[in-house]
Design a protein around this motif. Structure first.
Motif, PDB file in Angstrom:
ATOM      1  N   ARG A 194       0.861  -1.200   0.000  1.00 33.04           N
ATOM      2  CA  ARG A 194       0.000   0.000   0.000  1.00 33.04           C
ATOM      3  C   ARG A 194       0.890   1.239   0.000  1.00 33.04           C
ATOM      4  O   ARG A 194       1.069   1.884   1.033  1.00 33.04           O
ATOM      5  N   PRO A 195       1.432   1.601  -1.162  1.00 33.95           N
ATOM      6  CA  PRO A 195       2.395   2.705  -1.223  1.00 33.95           C
ATOM      7  C   PRO A 195       1.830   4.000  -0.646  1.00 33.95           C
ATOM      8  O   PRO A 195       0.682   4.344  -0.930  1.00 33.95           O
ATOM      9  N   PHE A 196       2.605   4.667   0.174  1.00 29.01           N
ATOM     10  CA  PHE A 196       2.324   6.003   0.719  1.00 29.01           C
ATOM     11  C   PHE A 196       1.136   6.045   1.681  1.00 29.01           C
ATOM     12  O   PHE A 196       0.726   7.119   2.094  1.00 29.01           O
ATOM     13  N   ASP A 197       0.581   4.888   2.041  1.00 23.11           N
ATOM     14  CA  ASP A 197      -0.537   4.914   2.980  1.00 23.11           C
ATOM     15  C   ASP A 197      -0.015   4.883   4.417  1.00 23.11           C
ATOM     16  O   ASP A 197       0.927   4.154   4.733  1.00 23.11           O
ATOM     17  N   ARG A 198      -0.654   5.668   5.284  1.00 23.78           N
ATOM     18  CA  ARG A 198      -0.262   5.722   6.701  1.00 23.78           C
ATOM     19  C   ARG A 198      -0.293   4.366   7.376  1.00 23.78           C
ATOM     20  O   ARG A 198       0.481   4.107   8.291  1.00 23.78           O
ATOM     21  N   ASN A 199      -1.235   3.521   6.977  1.00 20.49           N
ATOM     22  CA  ASN A 199      -1.435   2.247   7.666  1.00 20.49           C
ATOM     23  C   ASN A 199      -0.790   1.062   6.959  1.00 20.49           C
ATOM     24  O   ASN A 199      -1.121  -0.077   7.223  1.00 20.49           O
ATOM     25  N   ARG A 200       0.165   1.336   6.087  1.00 24.97           N
ATOM     26  CA  ARG A 200       0.816   0.236   5.372  1.00 24.97           C
ATOM     27  C   ARG A 200       1.702  -0.555   6.341  1.00 24.97           C
ATOM     28  O   ARG A 200       2.188  -0.014   7.331  1.00 24.97           O
ATOM     29  N   THR A 201       1.887  -1.839   6.019  1.00 23.08           N
ATOM     30  CA  THR A 201       2.717  -2.678   6.885  1.00 23.08           C
ATOM     31  C   THR A 201       4.060  -3.014   6.266  1.00 23.08           C
ATOM     32  O   THR A 201       4.916  -3.601   6.921  1.00 23.08           O
ATOM     33  N   ASP A 280       8.919   5.293   1.488  1.00 24.13           N
ATOM     34  CA  ASP A 280       7.907   6.149   0.883  1.00 24.13           C
ATOM     35  C   ASP A 280       8.034   7.585   1.410  1.00 24.13           C
ATOM     36  O   ASP A 280       7.929   8.545   0.637  1.00 24.13           O
ATOM     37  N   GLU A 281       8.297   7.725   2.706  1.00 23.86           N
ATOM     38  CA  GLU A 281       8.482   9.072   3.272  1.00 23.86           C
ATOM     39  C   GLU A 281       9.714   9.747   2.657  1.00 23.86           C
ATOM     40  O   GLU A 281       9.693  10.947   2.362  1.00 23.86           O
ATOM     41  N   ALA A 282      10.784   8.985   2.488  1.00 22.47           N
ATOM     42  CA  ALA A 282      12.007   9.559   1.904  1.00 22.47           C
ATOM     43  C   ALA A 282      11.749  10.027   0.472  1.00 22.47           C
ATOM     44  O   ALA A 282      12.157  11.124   0.081  1.00 22.47           O
ATOM     45  N   GLU A 283      11.038   9.198  -0.302  1.00 24.15           N
ATOM     46  CA  GLU A 283      10.732   9.573  -1.686  1.00 24.15           C
ATOM     47  C   GLU A 283       9.831  10.811  -1.714  1.00 24.15           C
ATOM     48  O   GLU A 283      10.061  11.743  -2.498  1.00 24.15           O
ATOM     49  N   ALA A 284       8.815  10.841  -0.838  1.00 22.67           N
ATOM     50  CA  ALA A 284       7.882  11.981  -0.809  1.00 22.67           C
ATOM     51  C   ALA A 284       8.604  13.267  -0.396  1.00 22.67           C
ATOM     52  O   ALA A 284       8.385  14.328  -0.997  1.00 22.67           O
ATOM     53  N   GLU A 343       4.089  13.520   4.557  1.00 20.82           N
ATOM     54  CA  GLU A 343       5.094  14.039   3.622  1.00 20.82           C
ATOM     55  C   GLU A 343       4.541  14.144   2.206  1.00 20.82           C
ATOM     56  O   GLU A 343       5.052  14.904   1.388  1.00 20.82           O
ATOM     57  N   ALA A 344       3.498  13.338   1.908  1.00 19.99           N
ATOM     58  CA  ALA A 344       2.943  13.308   0.549  1.00 19.99           C
ATOM     59  C   ALA A 344       1.669  14.141   0.436  1.00 19.99           C
ATOM     60  O   ALA A 344       0.968  14.070  -0.574  1.00 19.99           O
ATOM     61  N   ALA A 345       1.385  14.944   1.454  1.00 17.30           N
ATOM     62  CA  ALA A 345       0.121  15.713   1.491  1.00 17.30           C
ATOM     63  C   ALA A 345      -0.130  16.549   0.239  1.00 17.30           C
ATOM     64  O   ALA A 345      -1.262  16.598  -0.245  1.00 17.30           O
ATOM     65  N   PRO A 346       0.875  17.226  -0.340  1.00 17.63           N
ATOM     66  CA  PRO A 346       0.561  18.074  -1.501  1.00 17.63           C
ATOM     67  C   PRO A 346       0.315  17.310  -2.796  1.00 17.63           C
ATOM     68  O   PRO A 346      -0.122  17.901  -3.786  1.00 17.63           O
TER      69      PRO A 346
END
Lengths: 383, 294
Positions: A194-201, A280-284, A343-346
């Motif tokens: 689940r890319p970029f989702d807060r609840n991804r495992t 995902d956070e680093a990429e965002a 981090e991906a909000a925009p």
């Protein structure tokens, strides 16, 4: 800046074989996720992956699958470009994370035949396509975009030996050791990507292969799918598994500069988006920094939500899907992305339904690998 | 982009070798005697940071440090850092057997116990590019970072790709590394033979970049070719003594390092490095020219 035409494409993944089928299935939001097919599931906590369903029987793995998928993708791309089946003299650059290590595993534990000449892909490519200018690069998850960078460098060479056609490919299939070690580092075994989702495992692997035919110029070609405008590669020199947003941002800026584009020119970003906890956070963070005020301009999607993490193949799968998206004005959704990380909000993610009737010209493709090896490419469609 | 000039000549400005019985390019060129002691990476780079690193990565560290020092890019103390910008140094590493031991060990643990018994410290080593990325991380080399796993020709292919990236203006210089570790998995794969358990490293630079920092040119990189056809005799060929074992992905780098040793000793004619076979996957050859001959 040197622009190279893409004149043939081929791909296979859990979600389909052939560029057309793969793209339609991705646009329809069809995922290749299934219970593990080739391993003894009692050995693992995680139970799912995104495998190509080509084994003779469930639970029974066979050697040589990476080579088989690679050959399928190359045969599609070569036929598409009208090159035929004899590829002698044409450089074939293969990016891979795991080579034929699955065949090594089956030899080591289960006694299937194997020799050291089968670790890389050159021997099989010689047998199948009579290819003799073959190169296997084992560059983790950015391997096929690294191979693309080298392919474009070859086409920039001068002299009578300089090639006018190069085949760039990427391939990976699950290995038991990598599948196991990847799930080992997750606190909860990953269940789906689940890319970029807060609840991804976390991340799960997928099988896949992709190939393109790249030419020096568009002369004497029937069809051009798109143009490669530039590929930048670098290394964070920071950590063996953790990414660095600074290193990633540098690669993106270098790619824009090589390609002669500004952030506001980018209409579509095919994200690396592995669903891995840190990545995902680093990429965002890197992408938001590079795009700046234009962070909400491009559409964005992460197809690993349907193909799984196809490692060395993933960069080139992104390229092929990206080129199709540019030319058809349709962008596949990121499946399973409900609440994006802060981090991906925009970003303007495509979720739920595919985006359609979009005027798209330029796509950015991201691929980042273990060891902080980053590759970013810019392609242009023909619409 | 880095400095790009019309002169696309690529030169060798540093070389290192670590094999049982040879730790200099001249000793390599002369042909190491049998019975040499195994290479001890800790004796070259200290013990710090070697824990959890596989044998190929440790050998890679020692070779990287030695080649960078030989080229005048790294001081005697690692902490002094590089004398050139980090982004101006790329890495191309070649190894076929590099991480096979980690893969086999992790697989054994999964099959005999379960995934829970594996070590998370094995994850980076399960990725075949760990040799290339680890050298970059330890020595702060932020240019392009490439791992070539291309069978018998891999070492010469690695030199070719380093030269290609320099000529394309992607980076000014590249640390090129070839290592093959010896262990139980490798021995079984080789049907009872053994690997060299060492390797060689080079620093390749654009001639322009080498001149700008007044580096000593030790060899000039000549034409490279890979294909199904046999290549014509074009220069002196150096042979790896058989007792050292299979060099595989390090073979090409050892030949180039030996060529540097020959040039250092006054050889003035070209040296031809060859690897692979025309009836197998393919054959590669690379010509090395003496510093003043080109």
């Amino acid at each position: 800046m040197t622009i190279r035409p893409i004149v043939g494409m081929g791909a296979v993944a859990a979600t389909g074989s052939g560029v057309g089928e793969l793209f339609e299935n991705l646009c329809a939001g069809i995922s290749g996720r299934a219970e593990l097919r080739g391993f003894d599931r009692t050995r693992f906590r995680a139970q799912h992956a995104y495998e190509v369903d080509d084994r003779p029987a469930v639970g029974e793995d066979v050697p040589g699958r990476a080579s088989r998928l690679l050959h399928e993708a190359i045969a599609q791309a070569a036929a598409d470009a009208g090159l035929g089946e004899d590829l002698s003299g044409i450089p074939i650059l293969v990016g891979t994370g795991l080579r034929e290590l699955r065949s090594l595993e089956l030899w080591w534990r289960d006694g299937s035949p194997f020799a050291d000449s089968g670790l890389h892909f050159g021997t099989g490519l010689r047998e199948r396509f009579n290819a003799d200018v073959t190169h296997t690069f084992s560059n983790a998850c950015s391997a096929s975009l690294y191979a693309l960078a080298l392919g474009s460098d070859l086409l920039s060479q001068e002299g009578e030996d300089a090639p006018d056609t190069v085949i760039v490919a990427g391939v990976d299939v699950l290995t038991e050791s990598m599948y196991g070690l990847l799930e080992r580092v997750h606190p909860t075994p990953p269940d789906r990507v689940r890319p970029f989702d807060r609840n991804r495992t976390g991340v799960l692997m997928g099988d896949g292969a992709a190939a393109i035919v790249l030419r020096r110029s568009a002369e004497d070609t029937d069809r051009v799918y798109g143009h490669l405008r530039g590929v930048a590669v670098n290394c964070d020199a920071y950590h063996v598994t953790a990414p660095s947003p600074e290193g990633i941002a540098q690669a993106m800026r270098a790619a824009h500069k090589l390609a002669g584009v500004k952030p506001s020119d980018v209409d579509l970003v095919m994200l690396h988006g592995t669903g891995t906890l840190l990545n995902d956070e680093a990429e965002a963070t890197a992408l938001a920094d590079v795009l700046g005020d234009d962070a909400s301009v491009p559409l964005m999607t992460a197809v690993k939500s349907m193909t799984g993490h196809t490692s060395g193949a993933s960069g080139l799968i992104n390229l092929i899907v990206g080129v199709q998206a540019l030319n058809e004005g349709r962008v596949p959704p990121t499946v399973g992305l409900d609440e994006p990380v802060e981090e991906a909000a925009p970003f303007r993610f495509v979720t739920g339904q595919p985006a359609v009737d979009q005027p798209l010209k330029v796509a950015q493709l991201n691929a980042f690998g273990f060891g902080g090896i980053n590759a970013v490419a810019i392609v242009e469609g023909i619409r | 982009m880095t400095a790009q000039s019309l002169d696309t000549t690529v030169v060798v400005t540093g070389a290192a070798v670590l094999l049982p019985g040879a730790d200099t390019v001249r000793a390599l060129a002369d042909g190491p005697a049998a019975g040499g002691a195994p290479v001890e990476p800790a004796a070259h780079v200290g013990r710090k940071g070697l824990r959890y690193k596989d044998r190929a990565t440790q050998l890679g560290y020692a070779l990287t440090a030695a080649a960078l020092r030989d080229a005048g890019l790294l001081g005697a103390d690692e902490k002094d850092g590089l004398s050139v910008p980090a982004a101006s140094v790329g890495v191309v590493a070649s190894s076929n057997f590099g991480n096979l031991d980690t893969v086999a060990r992790a697989l054994d643990t999964i099959r005999e116990e379960t995934v829970t018994a594996t070590s998370p410290m094995d994850l980076p080593n399960a990725s075949s590019n760990v040799v290339a990325s680890s050298a970059a991380i330890r020595y702060g080399l932020r240019g392009p970072n490439l791992m070539v796993c291309n069978g018998e020709t891999s070492g010469l292919d690695a030199v070719h790709w380093a030269a290609t990236m320099i000529a394309a203006g992607r980076t000014e210089r590249v640390l090129v590394l070839g290592v093959e570790p010896d262990n139980e998995v490798v021995r079984r794969l080789l049907g009872g033979g053994h690997a060299v358990d060492g390797g060689a490293a080079l620093v390749l630079e654009s001639r322009t970049a080498a001149e700008l920092r007044s580096a000593t040119v030790r060899a000039v990189v000549g034409p490279y070719r890979r294909g199904a056809a046999d290549s014509a005799e074009a220069g002196r060929r150096w042979q790896l003594p058989e007792h050292l074992g299979t060099a595989s992905g390090a073979h090409g780098l050892l030949q180039v390092a030996a060529a540097v040793g020959l040039f250092d000793s006054g050889e003035s004619g070209p040296v031809q490095a060859v690897a692979g076979s025309a009836d197998g996957d393919a054959r590669a050859d690379l010509l090395l020219l003496a510093p003043r001959a080109a």
